[in-house]
Design an enzyme around this catalytic site. Sequence first.
Site, short mmCIF file in Angstrom:
data_model
loop_
_atom_site.label_atom_id
_atom_site.label_comp_id
_atom_site.label_asym_id
_atom_site.label_seq_id
_atom_site.Cartn_x
_atom_site.Cartn_y
_atom_site.Cartn_z
N ALA A 65 1.04 -1.10 0.12
CA ALA A 65 0.10 -0.11 0.08
C ALA A 65 0.92 1.28 0.14
O ALA A 65 2.03 1.33 0.58
CB ALA A 65 -0.81 0.00 1.23
N GLU A 111 -1.06 -9.18 -0.72
CA GLU A 111 -2.33 -9.55 -0.53
C GLU A 111 -3.06 -9.26 -1.90
O GLU A 111 -4.21 -9.94 -2.09
CB GLU A 111 -3.09 -8.28 0.38
N GLU A 131 4.73 -5.24 6.98
CA GLU A 131 4.18 -4.40 7.70
C GLU A 131 4.68 -4.16 9.19
O GLU A 131 4.53 -3.11 9.64
CB GLU A 131 2.57 -4.82 7.72
C1 HXC Z 1 5.10 4.33 -1.10
C2 HXC Z 1 6.77 3.24 -2.01
C3 HXC Z 1 6.60 2.20 -1.48
C4 HXC Z 1 5.50 1.86 -0.69
C5 HXC Z 1 8.31 1.79 -2.68
N1 HXC Z 1 8.00 3.15 -2.85
N2 HXC Z 1 7.43 1.24 -1.95
N3 HXC Z 1 6.31 4.42 -1.86
N4 HXC Z 1 4.70 3.17 -0.63
N5 HXC Z 1 4.82 0.98 -0.60
C6 HXC Z 1 8.72 4.32 -3.34
C7 HXC Z 1 10.02 4.75 -2.64
O1 HXC Z 1 9.79 5.60 -1.62
C8 HXC Z 1 10.72 5.24 -3.84
O2 HXC Z 1 10.47 6.26 -4.17
C9 HXC Z 1 10.63 4.27 -4.94
O3 HXC Z 1 9.46 3.75 -4.65
C10 HXC Z 1 11.68 3.33 -5.12
O4 HXC Z 1 11.75 2.65 -3.92
P1 HXC Z 1 13.13 2.40 -3.33
O5 HXC Z 1 12.79 2.03 -1.96
O6 HXC Z 1 14.24 3.43 -3.73
O7 HXC Z 1 13.77 1.01 -3.97
P2 HXC Z 1 14.69 -0.29 -3.54
O8 HXC Z 1 15.83 0.31 -2.72
O9 HXC Z 1 14.92 -0.87 -4.81
O10 HXC Z 1 13.68 -1.08 -2.32
C11 HXC Z 1 12.80 -1.55 -2.80
C12 HXC Z 1 11.71 -2.21 -1.69
C13 HXC Z 1 11.44 -1.06 -0.63
C14 HXC Z 1 12.74 -2.97 -0.56
C15 HXC Z 1 10.42 -2.63 -2.16
O11 HXC Z 1 10.97 0.17 -1.61
C16 HXC Z 1 10.46 -0.80 0.01
O12 HXC Z 1 10.77 -1.61 1.46
N6 HXC Z 1 9.15 -0.32 0.22
C17 HXC Z 1 8.20 -0.63 0.95
C18 HXC Z 1 7.75 -1.81 1.34
C19 HXC Z 1 6.58 -2.03 2.41
O13 HXC Z 1 6.75 -1.82 3.61
N7 HXC Z 1 5.25 -2.35 1.96
C20 HXC Z 1 4.31 -2.63 2.89
C21 HXC Z 1 3.46 -1.35 2.85
S1 HXC Z 1 2.33 -1.06 3.94
P3 HXC Z 1 11.33 7.85 -4.08
O14 HXC Z 1 10.45 9.03 -4.48
O15 HXC Z 1 12.24 7.77 -3.13
O16 HXC Z 1 12.18 7.47 -5.55
C22 HXC Z 1 0.95 -2.52 3.60
C23 HXC Z 1 -0.31 -2.39 4.26
C24 HXC Z 1 -1.31 -3.06 3.60
O17 HXC Z 1 1.08 -2.70 2.24
C25 HXC Z 1 -2.62 -2.59 3.86
C26 HXC Z 1 -3.86 -3.12 3.33
C27 HXC Z 1 -3.76 -2.62 1.96
#
Ligand code: HXC
Length: 257
Positions: A65, A111, A131
């Site tokens: 998300a 999901e 998460e």
């Molecule tokens: C918003 C996101 C994002 C996310 C990545 N980005 N994931 N933005 N929400 N979930 C953005 C980053 O901020 C970055 O933007 C760009 O995408 C590229 O990501 P990087 O982090 O620079 O890439 P990398 O170093 O290759 O790392 C990849 C990654 C990492 C390991 C996937 O991005 C990451 O950990 N993302 C978050 C994953 C996460 O926590 N997902 C769960 C979310 S909570 P910029 O502008 O800096 O270039 C959730 C709850 C669900 O899903 C609830 C029900 C729907």
Amino acid sequence: MSHQTILVEKKGNIGIIQLNRPKVLNAINRLMVDEIVEQMEAFDRDPDIRVIVLRGNDRAFAAGADIEEMMNDTPISFELRDPFAVWDKMMLIKKPLIASVNGYALGGGFELALHCDLIIAAEDAKFGFPEVKLGVLPGAGGTQYLTKLMGRTKAIEWLWLGEPMTAQEAAHYGIVNRIVHPKLVEEETMRFAERLSKQPPISLRLIKEAVNKAVDSPLREGLQLERKNFYLAFDSKDQKEGMNAFVEKRAPHFKGE
Ligand code: HXC
């Protein structure tokens, strides 16, 4: 209809929805969920479509998300907006849904894939629920789907640690159906989708309904539904076609009627 967060395409009988926010690894914002579900429903109603494919790009199916959009939410903003009502609608899609996964399928992205009937994944795809590292937990069914698929023992470990699992681990636990070389994911998905598109559509939907019933109801209820659907199938032209083709020793041609 033009969309802001997805691309939509039809290839023969297959409807394809591609998540399209590549700059943020297809992070799922509210608009994207709305657009995905509206399009799934449109394909579900479209008589030319028999199978629906959901895909991302080479780097990510979806990395969860959209954290920036979500970070200032409150219990009351969630309660008033009811963001999961739209997710629930995905469970009502009757046609086969296939998730085609390259790269990351994390959090809400995982999901989303788990809401599909089948997952075809790249060998180097990464699945996970990070998460916990954000101080929250999955909210679109992750704890439930994962536990039902892999059992409590391993599910709680993955959910507590929040580390990604490899495609091989996901296959081992029965989460994904096929793993292939990253460059072959699209081809394998389309091959699978085309195969399904030649099966009798009414049988497919009656089977899907019965299998879903098996997941969350007592055996007796599931058996009742299976029986009802078995009877119902005998009202379809495809049942006549399938059985006639067998006795006439020829290939069947199913029309979904
Ligand atoms: C918003 C996101 C994002 C996310 C990545 N980005 N994931 N933005 N929400 N979930 C953005 C980053 O901020 C970055 O933007 C760009 O995408 C590229 O990501 P990087 O982090 O620079 O890439 P990398 O170093 O290759 O790392 C990849 C990654 C990492 C390991 C996937 O991005 C990451 O950990 N993302 C978050 C994953 C996460 O926590 N997902 C769960 C979310 S909570 P910029 O502008 O800096 O270039 C959730 C709850 C669900 O899903 C609830 C029900 C729907």
